[in-house]
Design an enzyme around this catalytic site. Sequence first.
Site, mmCIF file in Angstrom:
data_model
loop_
_atom_site.group_PDB
_atom_site.id
_atom_site.type_symbol
_atom_site.label_atom_id
_atom_site.label_comp_id
_atom_site.label_asym_id
_atom_site.label_seq_id
_atom_site.Cartn_x
_atom_site.Cartn_y
_atom_site.Cartn_z
ATOM 1 N N THR A 190 -0.905 -2.707 19.279
ATOM 2 C CA THR A 190 -0.568 -1.357 19.755
ATOM 3 C C THR A 190 -1.117 -1.109 21.166
ATOM 4 O O THR A 190 -2.119 -1.729 21.566
ATOM 5 C CB THR A 190 -1.187 -0.327 18.784
ATOM 6 N N ASP A 191 -0.501 -0.175 21.869
ATOM 7 C CA ASP A 191 -1.029 0.216 23.190
ATOM 8 C C ASP A 191 -2.319 1.025 23.061
ATOM 9 O O ASP A 191 -3.025 1.231 24.044
ATOM 10 C CB ASP A 191 0.028 1.003 23.988
ATOM 11 N N GLU A 192 -2.635 1.473 21.829
ATOM 12 C CA GLU A 192 -3.807 2.344 21.662
ATOM 13 C C GLU A 192 -5.118 1.604 21.945
ATOM 14 O O GLU A 192 -6.148 2.229 22.177
ATOM 15 C CB GLU A 192 -3.806 2.977 20.260
ATOM 16 N N TYR A 234 -8.916 3.334 14.168
ATOM 17 C CA TYR A 234 -7.698 2.506 14.111
ATOM 18 C C TYR A 234 -7.614 1.590 15.326
ATOM 19 O O TYR A 234 -7.474 0.369 15.187
ATOM 20 C CB TYR A 234 -6.455 3.407 14.042
ATOM 21 N N SER A 292 -2.280 1.660 9.578
ATOM 22 C CA SER A 292 -1.705 2.023 10.869
ATOM 23 C C SER A 292 -1.826 3.491 11.265
ATOM 24 O O SER A 292 -1.358 3.862 12.336
ATOM 25 C CB SER A 292 -0.225 1.632 10.876
ATOM 26 N N THR A 301 -8.549 -4.546 6.346
ATOM 27 C CA THR A 301 -7.213 -5.126 6.549
ATOM 28 C C THR A 301 -7.020 -5.616 7.983
ATOM 29 O O THR A 301 -6.596 -6.754 8.205
ATOM 30 C CB THR A 301 -6.128 -4.097 6.172
ATOM 31 N N THR A 343 0.878 -1.174 0.000
ATOM 32 C CA THR A 343 0.000 0.000 0.000
ATOM 33 C C THR A 343 0.916 1.224 0.000
ATOM 34 O O THR A 343 2.138 1.097 -0.067
ATOM 35 C CB THR A 343 -0.854 0.046 1.291
ATOM 36 N N ILE A 378 -3.800 -9.601 2.452
ATOM 37 C CA ILE A 378 -4.325 -10.541 3.456
ATOM 38 C C ILE A 378 -5.856 -10.606 3.444
ATOM 39 O O ILE A 378 -6.441 -11.479 4.078
ATOM 40 C CB ILE A 378 -3.810 -10.238 4.888
ATOM 41 N N SER A 415 -10.160 -1.150 15.410
ATOM 42 C CA SER A 415 -9.886 -2.271 14.498
ATOM 43 C C SER A 415 -8.759 -3.147 15.050
ATOM 44 O O SER A 415 -8.805 -4.373 14.936
ATOM 45 C CB SER A 415 -9.552 -1.764 13.086
ATOM 46 N N LYS A 416 -7.745 -2.545 15.670
ATOM 47 C CA LYS A 416 -6.659 -3.353 16.247
ATOM 48 C C LYS A 416 -7.177 -4.131 17.464
ATOM 49 O O LYS A 416 -6.822 -5.291 17.664
ATOM 50 C CB LYS A 416 -5.478 -2.463 16.663
ATOM 51 N N ARG A 419 2.845 10.838 24.470
ATOM 52 C CA ARG A 419 3.099 9.518 23.891
ATOM 53 C C ARG A 419 4.370 8.954 24.519
ATOM 54 O O ARG A 419 5.248 9.692 24.946
ATOM 55 C CB ARG A 419 3.274 9.610 22.354
HETATM 56 P P1 NAD Z 1 3.093 0.705 8.331
HETATM 57 O O1 NAD Z 1 1.823 1.381 7.945
HETATM 58 O O2 NAD Z 1 4.390 1.419 8.178
HETATM 59 O O3 NAD Z 1 3.236 -0.688 7.545
HETATM 60 C C1 NAD Z 1 2.143 -1.554 7.325
HETATM 61 C C2 NAD Z 1 2.522 -2.502 6.199
HETATM 62 O O4 NAD Z 1 1.399 -3.383 5.980
HETATM 63 C C3 NAD Z 1 2.791 -1.780 4.873
HETATM 64 O O5 NAD Z 1 3.973 -2.293 4.286
HETATM 65 C C4 NAD Z 1 1.567 -2.117 4.021
HETATM 66 O O6 NAD Z 1 1.856 -2.189 2.624
HETATM 67 C C5 NAD Z 1 1.160 -3.478 4.584
HETATM 68 N N1 NAD Z 1 -0.277 -3.756 4.373
HETATM 69 C C6 NAD Z 1 -1.313 -2.916 4.624
HETATM 70 N N2 NAD Z 1 -2.474 -3.508 4.278
HETATM 71 C C7 NAD Z 1 -2.160 -4.749 3.822
HETATM 72 C C8 NAD Z 1 -2.937 -5.831 3.343
HETATM 73 N N3 NAD Z 1 -4.266 -5.744 3.236
HETATM 74 N N4 NAD Z 1 -2.300 -6.966 2.957
HETATM 75 C C9 NAD Z 1 -0.940 -7.058 3.047
HETATM 76 N N5 NAD Z 1 -0.154 -6.057 3.472
HETATM 77 C C10 NAD Z 1 -0.763 -4.908 3.874
HETATM 78 O O7 NAD Z 1 2.861 0.253 9.847
HETATM 79 P P2 NAD Z 1 3.900 0.114 11.036
HETATM 80 O O8 NAD Z 1 3.986 1.404 11.740
HETATM 81 O O9 NAD Z 1 5.120 -0.547 10.551
HETATM 82 O O10 NAD Z 1 3.093 -0.890 11.981
HETATM 83 C C11 NAD Z 1 3.215 -2.303 11.820
HETATM 84 C C12 NAD Z 1 2.354 -2.994 12.860
HETATM 85 O O11 NAD Z 1 2.753 -2.598 14.172
HETATM 86 C C13 NAD Z 1 0.867 -2.653 12.733
HETATM 87 O O12 NAD Z 1 0.126 -3.828 12.997
HETATM 88 C C14 NAD Z 1 0.636 -1.610 13.826
HETATM 89 O O13 NAD Z 1 -0.675 -1.658 14.287
HETATM 90 C C15 NAD Z 1 1.634 -2.071 14.883
HETATM 91 N N6 NAD Z 1 2.150 -1.002 15.763
HETATM 92 C C16 NAD Z 1 2.670 0.164 15.227
HETATM 93 C C17 NAD Z 1 3.200 1.122 16.102
HETATM 94 C C18 NAD Z 1 3.823 2.392 15.569
HETATM 95 O O14 NAD Z 1 4.209 3.261 16.369
HETATM 96 N N7 NAD Z 1 3.999 2.565 14.273
HETATM 97 C C19 NAD Z 1 3.185 0.904 17.485
HETATM 98 C C20 NAD Z 1 2.643 -0.290 17.972
HETATM 99 C C21 NAD Z 1 2.142 -1.243 17.107
HETATM 100 P P1 TYD Z 2 1.157 9.874 15.243
HETATM 101 O O1 TYD Z 2 2.594 9.849 14.819
HETATM 102 O O2 TYD Z 2 0.101 9.991 14.177
HETATM 103 O O3 TYD Z 2 0.914 8.584 16.152
HETATM 104 P P2 TYD Z 2 -0.391 8.167 17.069
HETATM 105 O O4 TYD Z 2 -1.520 9.040 16.752
HETATM 106 O O5 TYD Z 2 -0.627 6.764 16.651
HETATM 107 O O6 TYD Z 2 0.070 8.295 18.494
HETATM 108 O O7 TYD Z 2 0.962 11.076 16.234
HETATM 109 C C1 TYD Z 2 1.714 11.176 17.441
HETATM 110 C C2 TYD Z 2 1.167 12.350 18.233
HETATM 111 O O8 TYD Z 2 1.457 13.558 17.511
HETATM 112 C C3 TYD Z 2 -0.332 12.322 18.392
HETATM 113 O O9 TYD Z 2 -0.661 12.870 19.673
HETATM 114 C C4 TYD Z 2 -0.844 13.241 17.293
HETATM 115 C C5 TYD Z 2 0.259 14.269 17.173
HETATM 116 N N1 TYD Z 2 0.496 14.845 15.814
HETATM 117 C C6 TYD Z 2 0.679 16.208 15.670
HETATM 118 O O10 TYD Z 2 0.617 16.975 16.644
HETATM 119 N N2 TYD Z 2 0.929 16.710 14.420
HETATM 120 C C7 TYD Z 2 1.006 15.900 13.324
HETATM 121 O O11 TYD Z 2 1.213 16.414 12.183
HETATM 122 C C8 TYD Z 2 0.838 14.488 13.486
HETATM 123 C C9 TYD Z 2 0.902 13.557 12.301
HETATM 124 C C10 TYD Z 2 0.593 13.999 14.763
#
Ligand code: NAD
Ligand code: TYD
Length: 349
Positions: A130-132, A155, A85, A100, A36, A60, A158-159, A219
């Site tokens: 995620t902790d969310e 989000y 995500s 997804t 994506t 998936i 769904s998680k 955060r």
């Molecule tokens: P990301 O959005 O960077 O990557 C998600 C990946 O999944 C992408 O490569 C995308 O192409 C792929 N994808 C999306 N839909 C798909 C589908 N239908 N089929 C196959 N592939 C698909 O996300 P991320 O930040 O790397 O997060 C990865 C995982 O970790 C997620 O499950 C997220 O909920 C979890 N997570 C993320 C954070 C964070 O801070 N980013 C924290 C805790 C948990």
């Molecule tokens: P984000 O990186 O989107 O992660 P999450 O919402 O999953 O915690 O955002 C982190 C924090 O930053 C969240 O409180 C929202 C805030 N935020 C901004 O203040 N400005 C921005 O442009 C973005 C993307 C997020």
Amino acid sequence: MKILITGGAGFIGSHVVRLFVNKYPDYQIFNLDKLTYAGNLANLADIEEKENYQFLKGDIVDADWLDEIFTTYKFDAVVHLAAESHVDRSITDPLAFVQTNVIGTVNLLNTARKHWKENLQDHLFYHISTDEVYGSLGEDGLFTEETAYDPRSPYSASKASSDHFVRAYYHTYGLHVKVSNCSNNYGPNHFPEKLIPLAIHNIKNEKPVPVYGKGENIRDWLYVLDHARAIDVIFHEGKVGDTYNIGGINEWRNIDLIELLCDVMDEKLGREKGQSRQLITFVKDRAGHDLRYAIDSSKLVNELGWKPSVTFEEGLAKTVDWYLQNSEWLDNVTSGNYQSYYEQQYVNR
Ligand code: NAD
Ligand code: TYD
């Protein structure tokens, strides 16, 4: 061991794939990704020729295709990261997150169960979350593994749903599962619509840095490689059926974090101290913006001996250095050019 890692072209997934491919040359690592907007195979350019690595492009949500690849490759384990995500995107288009994160996860669970049913105990389904899902904290307290789920964005809803399905498959069908719930990650290869990479990009280009509301939301930030290390430990040593919280013990108000980042960037770019802070722009708050997330990861620390390897200051400096040294990666992502990488690398050769 043949391990299917889903979402391996994304931010966290690419670090997990690299760690497993390099650390375990005897394992065969399959990276399933739909590519994506968030998937970028350039994240894995350094390992794509390795013999124990293979990329599988697919969705998936497509249960028939999942059945085919499980039949062909006979995976021993799944590490499931593929997801939509971004909270802001979930507010605009919740259904994509149901597709997804919920349907896709249940498809994977069904396929794993079907293919592993003769010897469930020899297989593992490890779900990354995620902790969310725990909702929003007030000024005090931490999320533990026992905190009741209270998701508040499409989000996190769904998680949360996907987490419940994973545990339901453990209790109902005996599928061997593990779940981990992690706090906010930061580091190299983070897609620049999330706070830290977006701010780095905008500071570098002297564009406004948007801070939602008054910047008072908090955060708990963890360096992405430390998340990947935790996933490695839980995959190998975590207890089947258990949940592990992963966090950095590293809480920051958004505004304090952005001010620190501005100062680090001023130093790295040779700008006058305080110059980049002038780019900070307060914008309309996110709908339903969760006030505070903070994780108690003592179970993981005490039972499995994991702890973060870098301080926030070290991790942030490494992250800024990476973005400044990889401006081509950032330019390709912000221009959309990265989306032709798959065709260039895989289809046309
Ligand atoms: P990301 O959005 O960077 O990557 C998600 C990946 O999944 C992408 O490569 C995308 O192409 C792929 N994808 C999306 N839909 C798909 C589908 N239908 N089929 C196959 N592939 C698909 O996300 P991320 O930040 O790397 O997060 C990865 C995982 O970790 C997620 O499950 C997220 O909920 C979890 N997570 C993320 C954070 C964070 O801070 N980013 C924290 C805790 C948990
Ligand atoms: P984000 O990186 O989107 O992660 P999450 O919402 O999953 O915690 O955002 C982190 C924090 O930053 C969240 O409180 C929202 C805030 N935020 C901004 O203040 N400005 C921005 O442009 C973005 C993307 C997020």
